[in-house]
Design an enzyme around this catalytic site. Structure first.
Site, PDB file in Angstrom:
ATOM      1  N   CYS A  89       0.853  -1.198   0.000  1.00 32.83           N
ATOM      2  CA  CYS A  89       0.000   0.000   0.000  1.00 32.83           C
ATOM      3  C   CYS A  89       0.888   1.247   0.000  1.00 32.83           C
ATOM      4  O   CYS A  89       1.577   1.509  -0.970  1.00 32.83           O
ATOM      5  CB  CYS A  89      -0.953  -0.052   1.193  1.00 32.83           C
ATOM      6  SG  CYS A  89      -2.377   1.035   1.005  1.00 32.83           S
ATOM      7  N   HIS A 197      -3.343  -5.798   1.012  1.00 38.08           N
ATOM      8  CA  HIS A 197      -2.682  -5.982   2.310  1.00 38.08           C
ATOM      9  C   HIS A 197      -2.610  -7.451   2.719  1.00 38.08           C
ATOM     10  O   HIS A 197      -3.484  -7.923   3.451  1.00 38.08           O
ATOM     11  CB  HIS A 197      -3.474  -5.241   3.390  1.00 38.08           C
ATOM     12  CG  HIS A 197      -3.338  -3.752   3.332  1.00 38.08           C
ATOM     13  ND1 HIS A 197      -2.347  -3.069   3.999  1.00 38.08           N
ATOM     14  CD2 HIS A 197      -4.067  -2.812   2.692  1.00 38.08           C
ATOM     15  CE1 HIS A 197      -2.471  -1.768   3.774  1.00 38.08           C
ATOM     16  NE2 HIS A 197      -3.508  -1.582   2.976  1.00 38.08           N
ATOM     17  N   GLU A 199      -0.786  -8.686   4.964  1.00 42.37           N
ATOM     18  CA  GLU A 199      -0.609  -8.777   6.421  1.00 42.37           C
ATOM     19  C   GLU A 199      -1.947  -8.684   7.155  1.00 42.37           C
ATOM     20  O   GLU A 199      -2.025  -8.982   8.335  1.00 42.37           O
ATOM     21  CB  GLU A 199       0.368  -7.694   6.907  1.00 42.37           C
ATOM     22  CG  GLU A 199      -0.195  -6.289   7.104  1.00 42.37           C
ATOM     23  CD  GLU A 199      -0.418  -5.518   5.806  1.00 42.37           C
ATOM     24  OE1 GLU A 199      -0.228  -6.107   4.709  1.00 42.37           O
ATOM     25  OE2 GLU A 199      -0.803  -4.333   5.884  1.00 42.37           O
TER      26      GLU A 199
END
Lengths: 225, 78
Positions: A89, A197, A199
């Site tokens: 990002c 994302h 994560e």
């Protein structure tokens, strides 16, 4: 294992903790936290993550100020030495602004901030970040961005495609990105930038665990190396 | 002296912001607007000794993103 993974925090980063949690969950070793003003990175890092957020309030252009912060010179040198670098990002925006990845991330074509899970297609399953996936596999990974509209000139796009450097592509309309590109690799394959994302998708309790294999592949490749 | 740096998107680069402004102008009833491109102006106050080359380097290294933007440097009499 003695995995040494670092997460760089800029003023305005907001996914740095999520990134540190993901690295620790997969490696079993707490991530080293690095501040943007540090002149040097810790020695002998195996992995560097640039997290999402709004570094420097997105002043000038998303990622522009962070890309010129003191620690980035060390990140650029580490990347050139072959240390794996993942930018997610805002981290992707920083990598393009720092010249480690080609192209630029512009305002979403819709002008809207987009925050939802998207379908993501694995284009290259040979890289150190994506070896845990199969080519063509469809993942569900969250995006949360205003400036995710990937742009590069046609010659650059053709080269990226020809060299297998498009790691991920959106499998649905998301933000107007050229050729639906969601993630790109550098020429050596040790730097990956992506808007979605991973994560935030490391266990089912988060709605998806499809991002976990990215960290597993990267960390496994380091252990085997 | 004052220096104005005009940063604009390169031709051919889609400008969602300009398009939204264009749409808003039409919504207000203004006719005859064919296209809108939004840019950015950065004003610097610099010593007279700052060279054109230095200003050019500032633009290339930070003020403009050469992948998507062009820039124009205008020295303004103090």
């Amino acid at each position: 294992m003695s995995f040494r993974g670092a997460v760089v925090t800029f003023p305005g980063s907001n996914c740095d903790r999520d990134m540190a949690v993901a690295l620790e969950a997969v490696s079993g070793v707490p991530a080293i936290r690095v501040w943007h003003g540090d002149a040097e990175l810790p020695a002998d890092l195996d992995f560097i993550a640039l997290p999402g957020g709004f570094s420097y309030g997105d002043y000038l252009r998303s990622g522009a100020m962070a890309a010129r912060s003191p620690v980035m010179q060390s990140v650029i040198e580490a990347a050139r030495r072959g240390v794996p670098v993942l930018g997610v990002c805002n981290g992707f925006q920083v990598l393009t602004e720092a010249g480690l990845l080609p192209g630029a991330l512009m305002r979403n074509a819709s002008q809207h901030f987009i925050c939802r899970n998207v379908k993501l297609k694995v284009e290259n399953s040979q890289s150190l970040f994506t070896a845990g996936y199969s080519a063509g596999q469809i993942l569900s990974i969250p995006v949360a961005h205003h400036d995710g509209n990937y742009f590069a000139d046609d010659a650059t796009l053709d080269r990226l495609e020809g060299e297998g450097r498009v790691a991920f592509r959106y499998a649905e309309t998301v933000n107007g990105s050229a050729r639906d590109i969601a993630g790109v690799l550098n020429e050596a394959g040790n730097v990956l930038g992506m808007m979605p994302h991973p994560e935030r998708a490391i266990e089912d309790a988060l709605g998806s665990s499809d991002g976990r294999a990215l960290f597993e592949s990267a960390i496994r490749s380091l252990v085997e190396a | 002296m004052k220096v104005r740096i005009h940063v604009s998107l390169k031709p051919g680069v889609l400008d969602p912001q300009g398009r939204a402004i264009h749409h808003a102008l039409e919504g207000l009833g203004f006719e005859g607007v064919n296209d809108v491109r939004a840019g950015r102006e950065i004003e610097l106050d610099v010593d007279d000794s700052v060279s054109d080359e230095a200003l050019d380097a500032m633009c290339k290294q930070l003020l403009a993103n050469m992948v998507i933007e062009n820039y124009r440097i205008e020295r303004v009499a103090a």
